[in-house]
Design a protein around this motif. Sequence first.
Motif, short mmCIF file in Angstrom:
data_model
loop_
_atom_site.label_atom_id
_atom_site.label_comp_id
_atom_site.label_asym_id
_atom_site.label_seq_id
_atom_site.Cartn_x
_atom_site.Cartn_y
_atom_site.Cartn_z
N ALA A 342 24.99 -12.89 -49.50
CA ALA A 342 26.08 -12.67 -50.45
C ALA A 342 27.05 -13.82 -50.33
O ALA A 342 27.29 -14.36 -49.25
N TRP A 343 27.64 -14.21 -51.47
CA TRP A 343 28.70 -15.21 -51.45
C TRP A 343 30.00 -14.54 -51.05
O TRP A 343 30.38 -13.50 -51.58
N ALA A 344 30.70 -15.15 -50.11
CA ALA A 344 32.01 -14.67 -49.69
C ALA A 344 32.95 -15.86 -49.59
O ALA A 344 32.51 -17.00 -49.43
N ALA A 345 34.24 -15.60 -49.69
CA ALA A 345 35.25 -16.65 -49.58
C ALA A 345 36.32 -16.22 -48.58
O ALA A 345 36.51 -15.03 -48.33
N PHE A 346 37.02 -17.21 -48.04
CA PHE A 346 38.00 -16.94 -46.99
C PHE A 346 39.41 -17.19 -47.51
O PHE A 346 39.67 -18.20 -48.18
N ASN A 347 40.31 -16.26 -47.17
CA ASN A 347 41.66 -16.33 -47.73
C ASN A 347 42.55 -17.35 -47.02
O ASN A 347 43.74 -17.44 -47.30
N THR A 348 41.97 -18.13 -46.11
CA THR A 348 42.71 -19.20 -45.45
C THR A 348 42.65 -20.50 -46.25
O THR A 348 43.21 -21.52 -45.83
N THR A 349 41.96 -20.49 -47.38
CA THR A 349 41.82 -21.70 -48.19
C THR A 349 43.18 -22.21 -48.68
O THR A 349 44.11 -21.43 -48.91
N GLU A 350 43.27 -23.51 -48.87
CA GLU A 350 44.50 -24.12 -49.38
C GLU A 350 44.68 -23.86 -50.87
O GLU A 350 45.80 -23.92 -51.39
N ARG A 351 43.58 -23.63 -51.57
CA ARG A 351 43.66 -23.41 -53.03
C ARG A 351 42.92 -22.14 -53.41
O ARG A 351 41.80 -22.17 -53.92
N PRO A 352 43.51 -20.97 -53.16
CA PRO A 352 42.84 -19.72 -53.52
C PRO A 352 42.56 -19.60 -55.01
O PRO A 352 41.58 -18.97 -55.41
N ASP A 353 43.37 -20.21 -55.85
CA ASP A 353 43.14 -20.14 -57.29
C ASP A 353 41.84 -20.83 -57.67
O ASP A 353 41.02 -20.30 -58.43
N ILE A 354 41.60 -22.01 -57.11
CA ILE A 354 40.37 -22.75 -57.41
C ILE A 354 39.16 -22.05 -56.81
O ILE A 354 38.10 -21.94 -57.44
#
Length: 451
Positions: A342-354
């Motif tokens: 599964a694709w997951a993303a981390f909320n520590t990213t500098e650009r959550p919008d992108i």
Amino acid sequence: MADSSPRTDLKRRQFIEAAGATGVTALLAGCGGDGGGGTPTDGDGGSDGSGGGTTTDTKTSESFTLEYVDVDGDRAKKHFTPVIEELNGKYDADISLRFREIPYGNMKKQLLTRVGGGNAPDVAAIDQIWLGSFYESGKLMSFSDMKSEVNFEDYFAGFKPAVQQEGNLVGFPITTDVRGMYWHKDMVEEAGFDPASPPETWSEFYELGKQVHNPPETYGTGIIVASGIWSVPLFSTGGQFLSADGTTPKFNSEAGYQAASFYDAIYNTEDFGPPEPIFGDHSMPREFIKGTYATTPVYGSWLDFFARQEGMSNEEIKQQFGFGLTPHPEGGQPATMNGGFAWAAFNTTERPDIVRDFMKRISTKEFNRKIAKVSGRIPTRQSLLDASDVWENILWSDTIKGMLEHGGTRPVNNWSTVSSALNPELQRVAFDRAEPEQALQNAAEKFNSQV
């Protein structure tokens, strides 16, 4: 309504187990807070278009490198580059992609260590059984507000529990596999059985297994003794591993005892398996291909990969082997187990919008079609069942389409604890050192002591 932000409380014992000894220090050091990452405002966009982005444009003159981590496999940087180009056309920022591959055996530990150390990538393709460990970090981005936009209901039902945690959508299924039974057609036919009609029940399977059992040249079957493999017999008896919240064992039940008897029958009471039960044996698929085992009742649909490595063409594979549902007990139900990432993303990213926009675009139906087609793997969306360009490179495609409706997944919460508790006890059953009831009770006690 459930909280749309993933939990930040940390189960320390689970993290230590998930990260391993070398990653514990870094992992525990990074557990304070979610590291930022707000929720952007959504605007235009459709549910399945390849553009799919609905994040309001954020005009900046900054550069942003989106780091994507995947296993070394069929997905490659070239598949995601067009999405990055689309984002560059939308945002006033210089967006680039850093694509990193990590071998499967190292990926979980490396990622957990990076997450705990405050150095998580932006996006990762994660084995779905790892999602619980990453969710406990409080660092997974939630996409619950995007369900309708990516048409979440289009995913097969069997994949949905794994990517949802406490009401939060924390991942999008990519491609999948199924576990079923393979058999050598010529051996089955020589034993007087129809090679095109595999046994449906355990008793029929036992009869076939004993008929084709010709040790030491050929054994009636070969089956790995492991909790993941055991999921198919367990699901076929109507059993489950854990309670819905992942905290209480449910495998120590009548359904579980019946499922464990499948191993007991193959290796002991019916005695048509190899003299030593198979566990942790990565040579098993090749042994099956060369004829050491006449059947293998629970193996993944990727076995064709090993056959191709042996120089077999797709036509030769289908001519030599059959594939279908694993037999189920009398009074039981057809079952399979779905794996996949599964694709997951981390909320520590500098650009959550992108990052959210990127996730929305790669989680559409059309991108699922593209990835399934180029990889030759099974898509996760029901609406792609009739996509001939996707299925033309998948062996036994009609059979697999029918199997998907019987699919179930392993629990993602506390799966490593379940597995470590069950594996040695299932092995004791296979080695005839414990009855199923006592073995599963022992496993339940071990699980309870660790959660």
